[in-house]
Design a protein around this motif. Structure first.
Motif, mmCIF file in Angstrom:
data_model
loop_
_atom_site.group_PDB
_atom_site.id
_atom_site.type_symbol
_atom_site.label_atom_id
_atom_site.label_comp_id
_atom_site.label_asym_id
_atom_site.label_seq_id
_atom_site.Cartn_x
_atom_site.Cartn_y
_atom_site.Cartn_z
ATOM 1 N N LYS A 106 9.361 -26.408 28.904
ATOM 2 C CA LYS A 106 9.204 -25.062 29.451
ATOM 3 C C LYS A 106 8.475 -25.100 30.794
ATOM 4 O O LYS A 106 7.733 -26.038 31.099
ATOM 5 C CB LYS A 106 8.385 -24.183 28.485
ATOM 6 C CG LYS A 106 9.031 -23.956 27.129
ATOM 7 C CD LYS A 106 10.240 -23.058 27.215
ATOM 8 C CE LYS A 106 10.798 -22.746 25.840
ATOM 9 N NZ LYS A 106 12.016 -21.911 25.921
ATOM 10 N N LEU A 107 8.694 -24.049 31.564
ATOM 11 C CA LEU A 107 7.975 -23.826 32.820
ATOM 12 C C LEU A 107 7.376 -22.434 32.772
ATOM 13 O O LEU A 107 7.935 -21.528 32.148
ATOM 14 C CB LEU A 107 8.935 -23.920 34.021
ATOM 15 C CG LEU A 107 9.717 -25.223 34.202
ATOM 16 C CD1 LEU A 107 10.776 -25.042 35.286
ATOM 17 C CD2 LEU A 107 8.791 -26.372 34.561
ATOM 18 N N THR A 108 6.242 -22.237 33.429
ATOM 19 C CA THR A 108 5.631 -20.917 33.502
ATOM 20 C C THR A 108 5.707 -20.372 34.917
ATOM 21 O O THR A 108 5.680 -21.139 35.884
ATOM 22 C CB THR A 108 4.153 -20.948 33.047
ATOM 23 O OG1 THR A 108 3.591 -19.633 33.163
ATOM 24 C CG2 THR A 108 3.316 -21.903 33.900
ATOM 25 N N SER A 109 5.789 -19.048 35.033
ATOM 26 C CA SER A 109 5.842 -18.423 36.353
ATOM 27 C C SER A 109 4.715 -17.414 36.554
ATOM 28 O O SER A 109 4.660 -16.715 37.565
ATOM 29 C CB SER A 109 7.183 -17.715 36.557
ATOM 30 O OG SER A 109 7.358 -16.693 35.597
ATOM 31 N N SER A 110 3.815 -17.332 35.560
ATOM 32 C CA SER A 110 2.708 -16.382 35.680
ATOM 33 C C SER A 110 1.531 -16.879 34.849
ATOM 34 O O SER A 110 1.704 -17.308 33.711
ATOM 35 C CB SER A 110 3.139 -14.996 35.180
ATOM 36 O OG SER A 110 2.087 -14.066 35.318
ATOM 37 N N ILE A 111 0.328 -16.835 35.438
ATOM 38 C CA ILE A 111 -0.865 -17.285 34.725
ATOM 39 C C ILE A 111 -1.917 -16.182 34.754
ATOM 40 O O ILE A 111 -1.959 -15.369 35.686
ATOM 41 C CB ILE A 111 -1.454 -18.569 35.344
ATOM 42 C CG1 ILE A 111 -1.799 -18.355 36.827
ATOM 43 C CG2 ILE A 111 -0.489 -19.728 35.173
ATOM 44 C CD1 ILE A 111 -2.489 -19.539 37.479
ATOM 45 N N ILE A 148 -7.041 -18.290 28.670
ATOM 46 C CA ILE A 148 -5.970 -18.558 29.630
ATOM 47 C C ILE A 148 -4.650 -18.220 28.967
ATOM 48 O O ILE A 148 -4.462 -18.481 27.773
ATOM 49 C CB ILE A 148 -5.948 -20.041 30.067
ATOM 50 C CG1 ILE A 148 -7.225 -20.405 30.820
ATOM 51 C CG2 ILE A 148 -4.735 -20.346 30.931
ATOM 52 C CD1 ILE A 148 -7.324 -21.903 31.110
ATOM 53 N N LYS A 149 -3.723 -17.655 29.742
ATOM 54 C CA LYS A 149 -2.391 -17.375 29.219
ATOM 55 C C LYS A 149 -1.351 -17.747 30.273
ATOM 56 O O LYS A 149 -1.508 -17.440 31.447
ATOM 57 C CB LYS A 149 -2.246 -15.904 28.843
ATOM 58 C CG LYS A 149 -0.879 -15.552 28.253
ATOM 59 C CD LYS A 149 -0.746 -14.061 27.977
ATOM 60 C CE LYS A 149 -1.521 -13.672 26.748
ATOM 61 N NZ LYS A 149 -1.255 -12.257 26.375
ATOM 62 N N TYR A 150 -0.275 -18.430 29.821
ATOM 63 C CA TYR A 150 0.883 -18.702 30.676
ATOM 64 C C TYR A 150 2.028 -17.831 30.176
ATOM 65 O O TYR A 150 2.383 -17.880 28.994
ATOM 66 C CB TYR A 150 1.302 -20.173 30.591
ATOM 67 C CG TYR A 150 0.271 -21.174 31.054
ATOM 68 C CD1 TYR A 150 -0.740 -20.829 31.937
ATOM 69 C CD2 TYR A 150 0.311 -22.490 30.602
ATOM 70 C CE1 TYR A 150 -1.674 -21.756 32.359
ATOM 71 C CE2 TYR A 150 -0.619 -23.430 31.019
ATOM 72 C CZ TYR A 150 -1.608 -23.062 31.895
ATOM 73 O OH TYR A 150 -2.538 -23.984 32.320
ATOM 74 N N THR A 151 2.616 -17.039 31.051
ATOM 75 C CA THR A 151 3.706 -16.141 30.659
ATOM 76 C C THR A 151 4.927 -16.365 31.560
ATOM 77 O O THR A 151 4.924 -17.204 32.443
ATOM 78 C CB THR A 151 3.264 -14.669 30.749
ATOM 79 O OG1 THR A 151 2.782 -14.401 32.075
ATOM 80 C CG2 THR A 151 2.145 -14.366 29.782
ATOM 81 N N GLY A 152 5.971 -15.550 31.291
ATOM 82 C CA GLY A 152 7.209 -15.689 32.052
ATOM 83 C C GLY A 152 7.822 -17.061 31.866
ATOM 84 O O GLY A 152 8.294 -17.689 32.813
ATOM 85 N N LEU A 153 7.826 -17.547 30.621
ATOM 86 C CA LEU A 153 8.288 -18.913 30.362
ATOM 87 C C LEU A 153 9.815 -19.000 30.366
ATOM 88 O O LEU A 153 10.506 -18.119 29.865
ATOM 89 C CB LEU A 153 7.772 -19.395 29.003
ATOM 90 C CG LEU A 153 6.266 -19.315 28.739
ATOM 91 C CD1 LEU A 153 5.944 -20.011 27.418
ATOM 92 C CD2 LEU A 153 5.471 -19.925 29.876
ATOM 93 N N VAL A 154 10.315 -20.077 30.939
ATOM 94 C CA VAL A 154 11.744 -20.388 30.866
ATOM 95 C C VAL A 154 11.888 -21.873 30.543
ATOM 96 O O VAL A 154 10.960 -22.649 30.716
ATOM 97 C CB VAL A 154 12.491 -20.094 32.187
ATOM 98 C CG1 VAL A 154 12.393 -18.624 32.547
ATOM 99 C CG2 VAL A 154 11.968 -20.964 33.330
#
Length: 406
Positions: free
Chosen positions: A280-285, A335-341
């Motif tokens: 996965k990759l994140t686009s928002s932290i 901490i949160k990583y969101t917008g995962l693809v």
């Protein structure tokens, strides 16, 4: 009676290369390589014009330059590619009831039943034409009754085309293709198959499933089913809010910046490993602080798609510094990583060397084998993160990475 489905798989052609050509039309039809600029850099993407010379993604840039010296080499910009990915995502989201974003440049959607209103082929064609018109990016798709056949069909349609596989024609379509085109058949598995005299998918179709299973284990059954066009994997609807997170509540409220920073870094690197492990990759932290008076504040930032510690950790530290202004005792940080693809580490190759890529692969292998906390940064030893008190080595100390390694 089970109703036939209509699953479309869309894949942007040579995505990074195509975006660069949108930005600069002079690059059209020229051999183009995107990746790290130095000799120790890695190829992140290569245009079709370079592939006939043997250039491919993941290759050392030094080798790629030797194979195709006439190629234009560009250092990638992940923020630009992330923006273009969002643009395509919005177009699909506005036209399809539910879709799956499999990676930064790859999508699935279930179009079943849409023939009652539009005609599925007509709708699929117009969706592709809309993406091309609004983004100027070439895109290909395959359309069949399941995800696997559609994905393989997309590969056969490329570049910049579309391919439809009618219900009942899956086996006939797959039969003449190389066994290496079955998703999950990598180089190692393909070599095993070739050693057995298996080169075409048709040969697998004619084999008893038990024979393939005896050679490849449980993966053998999955490969056999895929070779026969059998797949019931569902569409996993894309939600921008999909996330992973970690929090730490301190035994005593603190303003010890060493401890706070160590805990932040520990959580950030652990979550980054979880991203890479899940592909996965994140686009928002975002960073959250709860003060001793229980007031809770948070701060969020959009970033280019990534799963790399050395990119995420400085961003996390920067957000914390911006957020922590009251100088009160802190009870909790998160901490949160969101917008995962879905997506590989490839998006980070623009700034990294082969050594960095190998380092991440090696560290992740150690963590997968011995536990998430078997490798830690020196900077995290001042504070325990979530689960860090559990020692996977049963008393043996973890491997410690000094700052200079990253």
């Amino acid at each position: 009676m089970k109703k036939n489905k209509s699953i479309i798989h869309l894949d942007l052609d040579s995505f990074f290369v195509s975006v660069e050509r949108v930005r600069d039309s002079r690059l059209e039809n020229r051999p183009l390589i995107v990746g790290g600029m130095g000799d120790r850099g890695v190829v992140a993407a290569a245009s079709y014009e370079t592939r006939k010379f043997g250039v491919h993604s993941g290759m050392a840039m030094k080798v790629a330059r030797q194979l195709c010296p006439q190629a234009v080499v560009i250092k990638g910009d992940s923020s630009v590619y992330t923006a273009h990915s969002h643009l395509v995502t919005e177009i699909i989201k506005n036209r399809v009831p539910a879709f799956e974003k499999a990676s930064i440049d790859e999508f699935y959607a279930d179009l079943s039943g849409m023939d009652k209103f539009f005609g599925i082929r007509k709708f699929a064609h117009e969706l592709r034409e809309t993406i091309i018109k609004e983004t100027r990016l070439p895109i290909s798709f395959g359309l069949s009754q399941n995800k696997i056949v559609s994905k393989i069909a997309t590969g056969e349609a490329k570049p910049n085309n579309e391919l439809y596989i009618d219900n009942g024609e899956e086996k006939a379509f797959l039969a003449p293709l190389s066994a290496g085109k079955i998703p999950m058949v990598g180089n190692k598995t393909f070599q095993i198959l070739m050693n057995l005299g298996i080169r075409k998918i048709e040969t697998i179709q004619q084999m008893p499933v038990e024979m393939l299973e005896s050679v490849l284990g449980k993966n053998g059954r999955t490969i056999w089913k895929r070779a026969n066009g059998i797949d019931d994997a569902p569409i996993v609807p894309f939600h921008e809010r999909k996330s992973i997170s970690a929090e730490r509540t301190f035994n005593r409220d603190t303003i010890d910046m060493v401890q706070l920073n160590a805990t932040l870094v520990g959580m950030a690197e652990n979550l980054a490993y979880q991203l890479r492990r899940g592909n996965k990759l994140t686009s928002s932290i975002s960073v959250k602080i709860r003060y001793s008076d229980f007031q809770t504040v948070s701060k969020q930032a959009k970033i280019p798609y990534t799963s790399a510690d050395h990119i995420l950790i400085p961003k996390i530290e920067e957000l914390f510094k911006q957020l922590y202004s009251r100088r009160l005792l802190i009870r909790l940080i998160g901490i949160k990583y969101t917008g995962l693809v879905g997506g590989h580490y490839q998006i980070n190759l623009f700034d990294d060397s082969e050594e960095m890529l190998r380092l991440y692969n090696s560290i992740d292998k150690i963590r997968s084998r011995f536990g998430e906390h078997s490798v830690v940064r020196a900077s995290t030893l001042g504070g325990a993160s979530v689960g860090r008190s559990e020692n996977p080595f049963n008393g043996e100390p973890p491997v410690v990475l000094a700052h200079r390694h990253f």
